[in-house]
Design a protein around this motif. Sequence first.
Motif, PDB file in Angstrom:
ATOM      1  N   ARG A   1       0.861  -1.174  -0.179  1.00 29.57           N
ATOM      2  CA  ARG A   1      -0.114  -0.066  -0.014  1.00 29.57           C
ATOM      3  C   ARG A   1       0.740   1.448   0.089  1.00 29.57           C
ATOM      4  N   CYS A   2       0.383   2.374  -0.496  1.00 28.72           N
ATOM      5  CA  CYS A   2       0.929   3.604  -0.354  1.00 28.72           C
ATOM      6  C   CYS A   2       0.521   4.230   1.000  1.00 28.72           C
ATOM      7  N   SER A   3       1.460   4.558   1.817  1.00 26.51           N
ATOM      8  CA  SER A   3       1.396   4.859   2.982  1.00 26.51           C
ATOM      9  C   SER A   3       0.809   6.235   3.391  1.00 26.51           C
ATOM     10  N   ALA A   4       0.836   7.093   1.988  1.00 24.78           N
ATOM     11  CA  ALA A   4       0.257   8.368   2.219  1.00 24.78           C
ATOM     12  C   ALA A   4      -1.371   8.189   2.079  1.00 24.78           C
ATOM     13  N   CYS A   5      -1.837   7.480   1.063  1.00 25.00           N
ATOM     14  CA  CYS A   5      -3.132   7.421   0.532  1.00 25.00           C
ATOM     15  C   CYS A   5      -3.877   6.153   0.914  1.00 25.00           C
ATOM     16  N   GLN A   6      -2.967   5.120   1.349  1.00 21.07           N
ATOM     17  CA  GLN A   6      -3.480   3.889   1.665  1.00 21.07           C
ATOM     18  C   GLN A   6      -4.050   3.011   0.602  1.00 21.07           C
TER      19      GLN A   6
ATOM     20  N   THR B   1       5.902   6.812  -8.924  1.00 24.37           N
ATOM     21  CA  THR B   1       4.983   7.560  -8.205  1.00 24.37           C
ATOM     22  C   THR B   1       3.662   6.713  -7.639  1.00 24.37           C
ATOM     23  N   CYS B   2       2.962   6.878  -6.685  1.00 19.61           N
ATOM     24  CA  CYS B   2       1.671   6.294  -6.599  1.00 19.61           C
ATOM     25  C   CYS B   2       0.588   6.834  -7.524  1.00 19.61           C
ATOM     26  N   GLU B   3      -0.094   5.839  -8.348  1.00 18.60           N
ATOM     27  CA  GLU B   3      -0.944   6.095  -9.297  1.00 18.60           C
ATOM     28  C   GLU B   3      -1.981   6.727  -8.788  1.00 18.60           C
ATOM     29  N   ASN B   4      -2.543   6.801  -7.426  1.00 12.89           N
ATOM     30  CA  ASN B   4      -3.601   7.392  -6.786  1.00 12.89           C
ATOM     31  C   ASN B   4      -3.088   8.653  -6.356  1.00 12.89           C
ATOM     32  N   CYS B   5      -2.345   8.823  -5.517  1.00 11.02           N
ATOM     33  CA  CYS B   5      -2.042  10.325  -5.022  1.00 11.02           C
ATOM     34  C   CYS B   5      -1.055  11.040  -5.620  1.00 11.02           C
ATOM     35  N   GLY B   6      -0.217  10.329  -6.272  1.00 11.10           N
ATOM     36  CA  GLY B   6       1.142  11.146  -6.879  1.00 11.10           C
ATOM     37  C   GLY B   6       2.383  11.240  -6.111  1.00 11.10           C
TER      38      GLY B   6
HETATM   39 ZN   LIG Z   1      -0.866   7.140  -2.688  1.00 10.61          ZN
END
Ligand SMILES: [Zn+2]
Length: 268
Positions: A202-207, A233-238
Amino acid sequence: MHPDLARLVVLQTHDIEAKRLRDQIAALPRQLATLELKSAATVGQRAVVLDLIAKEDALRRRQESEIADRKQKLARTQKKIDAATNTVQVTALEHEAAFARAEINRLEDAELESMERGEALDAQLALADQAVADAAATLERERARIHELLARDRAALAEVDALRAALRTQIAQSDTGEDSLSTYDRISHSKGTAVAQALNQRCSACQMMLRPQRWNDLRDNSADSPSSQTLMTCENCGHLLYYDPARDSPQRPTVQVESIAAQIVRSL
Ligand SMILES: [Zn+2]
């Protein structure tokens, strides 16, 4: 991991610490101002009590002088009664004397009430004195503490800023460094932070869950892997994503693995 990214992870810890220090440096004078207001408020409350005491004292002085006047008048009436010769006169004077006595009683009752209020106000004044002294002592103590803390924060901030500047210079020296820094600054400016750890897929910024391919790429630490070649980069939050095996080994919780950030800090 991309070599710039490893340094950006460390840069971000410095940036976060610098922000924390700047926020605290900005907040401390506000804390002091609040305490100054509280201290001034206790002085104001004490002044209100003093004013009430002065009014009560003035009221009592008026009552006392009025009582003295009426007693003199009563004494004169009494003399007239003693000297009176006819019943009609005596009756009228006795009526006058009874009225004067009633007025004196009323005024003496009122004076007693005023004295009781005065005692209550004296007790309030003692409390107000204590509140003023306590607030002033707190203010003095906090002023000293805040000034000390401000000096310490400013010194710490100067150190962190120096570390940040040195690290940025170091990052800028690599072929991709300038681009990496501008990407970092752009994301950090819009999101507050630029780098996030990928943990448990998981991305720890946006989960958000990472796609398996991206997760595998991130964990592939070989020299020609995508995560070593590019900033991912995270594809969701960048956020820029990095993977730290030291933080992602739940099956070997007792093994001490030095985090990548710690290794870099040590190597600087
Ligand atoms: Zn993210």
